[in-house]
Design an enzyme around this catalytic site. Structure first.
Site, PDB file in Angstrom:
ATOM      1  N   PRO A 195       0.785  -1.230   0.000  1.00 57.18           N
ATOM      2  CA  PRO A 195       0.000   0.000   0.000  1.00 57.18           C
ATOM      3  C   PRO A 195       0.824   1.291   0.000  1.00 57.18           C
ATOM      4  O   PRO A 195       1.864   1.374   0.650  1.00 57.18           O
ATOM      5  CB  PRO A 195      -0.818  -0.106   1.307  1.00 57.18           C
ATOM      6  N   ASN A 196       0.306   2.231  -0.752  1.00 62.51           N
ATOM      7  CA  ASN A 196       0.831   3.609  -0.841  1.00 62.51           C
ATOM      8  C   ASN A 196       2.123   3.747  -1.628  1.00 62.51           C
ATOM      9  O   ASN A 196       2.576   4.868  -1.868  1.00 62.51           O
ATOM     10  CB  ASN A 196       1.005   4.226   0.575  1.00 62.51           C
ATOM     11  N   ARG A 245       4.698  11.041  -1.711  1.00 63.92           N
ATOM     12  CA  ARG A 245       4.622  10.839  -0.254  1.00 63.92           C
ATOM     13  C   ARG A 245       6.001  10.996   0.404  1.00 63.92           C
ATOM     14  O   ARG A 245       7.016  10.591  -0.178  1.00 63.92           O
ATOM     15  CB  ARG A 245       4.019   9.464   0.072  1.00 63.92           C
ATOM     16  N   TYR A 266      11.374   8.512   1.361  1.00 68.86           N
ATOM     17  CA  TYR A 266      11.325   7.659   0.172  1.00 68.86           C
ATOM     18  C   TYR A 266      11.947   8.281  -1.075  1.00 68.86           C
ATOM     19  O   TYR A 266      11.968   7.647  -2.128  1.00 68.86           O
ATOM     20  CB  TYR A 266       9.864   7.255  -0.110  1.00 68.86           C
ATOM     21  N   ASN A 277       8.134  -5.567  -1.248  1.00 69.68           N
ATOM     22  CA  ASN A 277       8.035  -4.461  -0.308  1.00 69.68           C
ATOM     23  C   ASN A 277       6.583  -4.445   0.138  1.00 69.68           C
ATOM     24  O   ASN A 277       5.712  -3.900  -0.553  1.00 69.68           O
ATOM     25  CB  ASN A 277       8.422  -3.132  -0.969  1.00 69.68           C
ATOM     26  N   ALA A 284       3.297  -1.043   4.676  1.00 68.28           N
ATOM     27  CA  ALA A 284       2.753  -1.063   6.047  1.00 68.28           C
ATOM     28  C   ALA A 284       2.336  -2.465   6.488  1.00 68.28           C
ATOM     29  O   ALA A 284       2.388  -2.789   7.684  1.00 68.28           O
ATOM     30  CB  ALA A 284       1.570  -0.102   6.133  1.00 68.28           C
ATOM     31  N   GLU A 287      13.046  -9.477   1.011  1.00 67.82           N
ATOM     32  CA  GLU A 287      12.240  -8.414   1.635  1.00 67.82           C
ATOM     33  C   GLU A 287      12.942  -7.083   1.393  1.00 67.82           C
ATOM     34  O   GLU A 287      14.160  -6.977   1.575  1.00 67.82           O
ATOM     35  CB  GLU A 287      12.122  -8.668   3.147  1.00 67.82           C
ATOM     36  N   HIS A 298      12.805  -2.697   1.810  1.00 69.79           N
ATOM     37  CA  HIS A 298      12.227  -1.434   2.280  1.00 69.79           C
ATOM     38  C   HIS A 298      13.108  -0.298   1.796  1.00 69.79           C
ATOM     39  O   HIS A 298      14.344  -0.381   1.881  1.00 69.79           O
ATOM     40  CB  HIS A 298      12.129  -1.403   3.808  1.00 69.79           C
ATOM     41  N   ARG A 348      13.153   4.101  12.451  1.00 67.00           N
ATOM     42  CA  ARG A 348      11.925   4.894  12.425  1.00 67.00           C
ATOM     43  C   ARG A 348      11.064   4.606  13.666  1.00 67.00           C
ATOM     44  O   ARG A 348      11.563   4.111  14.657  1.00 67.00           O
ATOM     45  CB  ARG A 348      11.200   4.626  11.108  1.00 67.00           C
TER      46      ARG A 348
HETATM   47  C1  DQA Z   1       8.323   0.887   3.634  1.00 65.32           C
HETATM   48  C2  DQA Z   1       8.381   1.102   5.142  1.00 65.32           C
HETATM   49  C3  DQA Z   1       7.022   0.874   5.780  1.00 65.32           C
HETATM   50  O1  DQA Z   1       7.094   1.060   7.193  1.00 65.32           O
HETATM   51  C4  DQA Z   1       6.010   1.845   5.233  1.00 65.32           C
HETATM   52  O2  DQA Z   1       4.731   1.588   5.760  1.00 65.32           O
HETATM   53  C5  DQA Z   1       5.983   1.878   3.734  1.00 65.32           C
HETATM   54  C6  DQA Z   1       7.226   1.737   2.998  1.00 65.32           C
HETATM   55  C7  DQA Z   1       9.654   1.258   2.934  1.00 65.32           C
HETATM   56  O3  DQA Z   1       9.779   0.908   1.758  1.00 65.32           O
HETATM   57  O4  DQA Z   1      10.516   1.894   3.540  1.00 65.32           O
HETATM   58  O5  DQA Z   1       4.940   2.101   3.130  1.00 65.32           O
HETATM   59  O6  DQA Z   1       8.082  -0.479   3.389  1.00 65.32           O
END
Ligand code: DQA
Length: 148
Positions: free
Chosen positions: A11-12, A19, A24, A75, A78, A99, A101, A108
């Site tokens: 998501p997002n 964002r 990011y 990725n 959340a 995995e 990020h 964080r």
């Molecule tokens: C994320 C880190 C997560 O905590 C966050 O909710 C994201 C992006 C990252 O790529 O750093 O949406 O996975």
């Protein structure tokens, strides 16, 4: 070797570029996708780059991936921190999983410092920005090459 890999985004991540640029960076989702497609092509991998904001849809994508893909980069955004369903689906994928990020989740908020999937994946990359996707593709190519 089966050269088909899937990159799954949660998501997002479709709003990259818009964002929280401090976390990011400024790269857009479309540019990230293009970079991943280009790098995969260069390394002889056939990549499916996908994104969903919906947990159940991600579970379906992960389940389906068992049939066609030799490796997965995920990725989970959340859902990394909350989703037992995604963890359970991933544990059924018996091939390499990376995995990923973009940000360093361990630097964080406390709620981000727990990943429900780290202990069932092959390895992980975090905190290296969007470049992490390129590093993950390079690592996946090596993992698949060593398998064959
Ligand atoms: C994320 C880190 C997560 O905590 C966050 O909710 C994201 C992006 C990252 O790529 O750093 O949406 O996975």
């Amino acid at each position: 070797m089966n050269n088909k890999i899937i990159i799954i985004n949660g998501p997002n991540l479709n709003l990259l570029g818009e964002r929280e640029q401090s976390q990011y960076g400024s790269i857009t989702f479309e540019k990230l996708k293009k970079n991943c497609l280009d790098k995969s092509k260069e390394l002889g991998l056939n990549v499916n780059f996908t994104q969903s904001n919906i947990e159940g849809e991600l579970v379906n994508i992960i389940q389906e991936s068992r049939k066609n893909f030799a490796g997965m980069i995920i990725n989970a955004a959340a859902f990394t921190h909350t989703s037992v369903a995604i963890r359970d689906a991933l544990s059924l994928f018996k091939k390499p999983i990376i995995e990923l990020h973009i940000s360093n989740i361990y630097k964080r908020e406390e709620f981000r410092q727990k990943s429900l999937i780290s202990d069932i994946v092959t390895g992980g990359i975090f905190g290296l920005g969007a470049e992490g996707y390129i590093l993950a593709i390079i690592s996946m190519q090596k993992l698949l090459k060593n398998e064959n």
